[in-house]
Design a protein around this motif. Structure first.
Motif, mmCIF file in Angstrom:
data_model
loop_
_atom_site.group_PDB
_atom_site.id
_atom_site.type_symbol
_atom_site.label_atom_id
_atom_site.label_comp_id
_atom_site.label_asym_id
_atom_site.label_seq_id
_atom_site.Cartn_x
_atom_site.Cartn_y
_atom_site.Cartn_z
ATOM 1 N N LEU A 138 0.765 -1.052 0.358
ATOM 2 C CA LEU A 138 0.047 -0.343 -0.041
ATOM 3 C C LEU A 138 1.440 0.929 0.048
ATOM 4 C CD1 LEU A 138 -2.947 0.812 -0.093
ATOM 5 C CD2 LEU A 138 -2.325 0.876 2.369
ATOM 6 N N ASN A 139 1.840 1.283 0.640
ATOM 7 C CA ASN A 139 2.840 2.405 1.015
ATOM 8 C C ASN A 139 3.043 3.396 -0.592
ATOM 9 O OD1 ASN A 139 5.049 4.706 2.251
ATOM 10 N ND2 ASN A 139 6.411 2.885 0.757
ATOM 11 N N ASP A 140 3.830 1.403 -1.559
ATOM 12 C CA ASP A 140 4.432 1.924 -2.750
ATOM 13 C C ASP A 140 3.452 2.513 -4.268
ATOM 14 O OD1 ASP A 140 6.774 2.016 -1.775
ATOM 15 O OD2 ASP A 140 7.448 0.123 -3.157
ATOM 16 N N TRP A 141 1.805 1.569 -3.605
ATOM 17 C CA TRP A 141 0.791 2.111 -4.577
ATOM 18 C C TRP A 141 0.461 3.651 -4.024
ATOM 19 C CZ3 TRP A 141 -4.081 4.207 -2.953
ATOM 20 C CH2 TRP A 141 -4.864 4.161 -4.116
ATOM 21 N N ALA A 142 0.898 3.936 -2.896
ATOM 22 C CA ALA A 142 -0.007 5.291 -2.195
ATOM 23 C C ALA A 142 1.146 6.397 -3.206
ATOM 24 C CB ALA A 142 0.085 5.928 -0.935
ATOM 25 N N ASP A 143 2.864 5.929 -3.211
ATOM 26 C CA ASP A 143 3.081 6.793 -3.183
ATOM 27 C C ASP A 143 3.730 6.599 -4.837
ATOM 28 O OD1 ASP A 143 3.556 7.219 -1.082
ATOM 29 O OD2 ASP A 143 5.482 6.964 -0.709
ATOM 30 N N ARG A 144 3.248 6.104 -5.770
ATOM 31 C CA ARG A 144 3.968 6.093 -6.474
ATOM 32 C C ARG A 144 4.204 6.890 -8.096
ATOM 33 N NH1 ARG A 144 -1.553 4.821 -6.431
ATOM 34 N NH2 ARG A 144 -3.022 6.123 -8.042
ATOM 35 N N ALA A 145 3.088 8.079 -7.504
ATOM 36 C CA ALA A 145 3.914 9.377 -7.958
ATOM 37 C C ALA A 145 4.725 9.796 -7.702
ATOM 38 C CB ALA A 145 2.398 10.558 -8.267
ATOM 39 N N GLU A 146 4.641 10.338 -6.469
ATOM 40 C CA GLU A 146 6.090 10.615 -5.986
ATOM 41 C C GLU A 146 7.589 9.667 -6.568
ATOM 42 O OE1 GLU A 146 7.837 11.204 -1.275
ATOM 43 O OE2 GLU A 146 5.765 11.187 -1.314
ATOM 44 N N ASP A 147 6.865 8.622 -6.383
ATOM 45 C CA ASP A 147 8.017 7.796 -6.693
ATOM 46 C C ASP A 147 8.884 7.699 -8.161
ATOM 47 O OD1 ASP A 147 8.623 6.805 -4.214
ATOM 48 O OD2 ASP A 147 7.294 4.667 -4.177
ATOM 49 N N ALA A 148 7.831 8.108 -8.491
ATOM 50 C CA ALA A 148 7.572 7.755 -10.487
ATOM 51 C C ALA A 148 8.736 9.237 -10.519
ATOM 52 C CB ALA A 148 6.902 8.770 -11.276
ATOM 53 N N VAL A 149 9.324 10.513 -9.501
ATOM 54 C CA VAL A 149 10.125 11.653 -9.334
ATOM 55 C C VAL A 149 11.206 10.783 -9.113
ATOM 56 C CG1 VAL A 149 10.100 13.776 -9.394
ATOM 57 C CG2 VAL A 149 7.919 12.941 -10.065
ATOM 58 N N ASP A 150 10.906 10.938 -7.573
ATOM 59 C CA ASP A 150 12.222 10.680 -6.700
ATOM 60 C C ASP A 150 13.032 9.607 -6.902
ATOM 61 O OD1 ASP A 150 11.675 13.396 -6.061
ATOM 62 O OD2 ASP A 150 10.935 12.617 -4.114
ATOM 63 N N ARG A 151 12.076 8.287 -6.473
ATOM 64 C CA ARG A 151 12.359 6.634 -6.695
ATOM 65 C C ARG A 151 12.516 5.874 -8.277
ATOM 66 N NH1 ARG A 151 12.093 8.442 -1.973
ATOM 67 N NH2 ARG A 151 9.626 8.337 -2.010
ATOM 68 N N PRO A 152 12.157 6.651 -10.061
ATOM 69 C CA PRO A 152 11.724 5.859 -11.114
ATOM 70 C C PRO A 152 12.495 4.033 -11.220
ATOM 71 C CG PRO A 152 13.398 7.087 -11.622
ATOM 72 C CD PRO A 152 13.164 7.586 -10.043
ATOM 73 N N HIS A 153 13.119 3.659 -10.245
ATOM 74 C CA HIS A 153 13.981 2.364 -10.741
ATOM 75 C C HIS A 153 12.880 1.649 -9.996
ATOM 76 C CE1 HIS A 153 15.561 4.681 -6.317
ATOM 77 N NE2 HIS A 153 15.573 2.663 -6.184
ATOM 78 N N ARG A 154 11.335 2.299 -8.961
ATOM 79 C CA ARG A 154 10.666 1.272 -8.210
ATOM 80 C C ARG A 154 9.589 0.140 -8.544
ATOM 81 N NH1 ARG A 154 11.692 -0.792 -3.465
ATOM 82 N NH2 ARG A 154 9.776 -0.088 -2.721
ATOM 83 N N PRO A 155 9.803 -0.815 -8.073
ATOM 84 C CA PRO A 155 8.128 -1.637 -8.805
ATOM 85 C C PRO A 155 7.869 -1.509 -9.891
ATOM 86 C CG PRO A 155 9.212 -3.040 -6.732
ATOM 87 C CD PRO A 155 9.343 -1.256 -7.127
#
Length: 192
Positions: free
Chosen positions: A56-73
């Motif tokens: 759920l954490n990664d689902w909720a942070d998917r937009a932020e991760d697209a910018v800051d951590r694009p390597h995440r699953p």
């Protein structure tokens, strides 16, 4: 298939799972009880709810991760957002089912824990209430072990649960500012 399993293992942070059973076992110990079958159910519940929180954490942070951590699953496209959300829901249901098998009181504690996990990931993480929600989750996890093993919340378990919550609050508060550097107030308060 092997790569898919690695992607899910990364999303769910499988390597961190070894830290999870300690809360339920500490809960049983704090109540002065030997771990039993119900403790094992609490451990299983705790593992499922922890993994639900990771997905759920990664689902909720998917937009932020697209910018800051694009390597995440999820942002890299290796795990679909809908699959991560479905995994979070399924793992939550499994965690609640396991806790309810340990008894109604354990089921109620697990319901509070699951609600805290979902509230933290979806709303509270980036607010001032974030550290308190994380602290509540860890305290409830310890109480889940005590309640499952003993059939009720044992009064002796409240102090260890509060201590674990205070520790978690401090660590979470410090980690929220770890990338900003320079501020020493939060680490000093946590150390105190």
């Amino acid at each position: 298939m092997r790569q898919g399993l690695r992607d899910w293992a990364e999303l769910l942070r499988i390597s961190a799972l070894f830290t999870v059973p300690g809360d339920a076992l500490a809960g049983a110990a704090s109540a002065g009880l030997r771990p039993d079958r119900r403790t094992a159910l609490a451990v299983g519940s705790s593992l499922c709810l922890y993994e639900a929180g990771m997905a759920l954490n990664d689902w909720a942070d998917r937009a932020e991760d697209a910018v800051d951590r694009p390597h995440r699953p999820i942002p890299s496209g290796r795990v679909k957002p809908a699959a991560a959300l479905a995994a979070a829901a399924g793992l939550t249901a499994a965690g609640l089912a396991l806790a309810h098998r340990a008894g109604r009181p354990a089921g109620l504690v697990a319901t509070a824990l699951a609600s805290t996990v979902w509230a933290y990931d979806l709303r509270l993480k980036h607010t001032a209430a974030g550290p308190a929600a994380m602290a509540a989750a860890r305290s409830l996890d310890l109480l889940l072990g005590a309640t499952a093993t003993g059939g009720t919340v044992a009064r002796p378990s409240l102090l260890p649960a509060a201590a674990l919550g205070a520790h978690t609050y401090a660590v979470t508060s410090v980690s929220r500012h770890e990338t900003q550097g320079g501020a020493v107030a939060a680490p000093l308060a946590a150390l105190a």
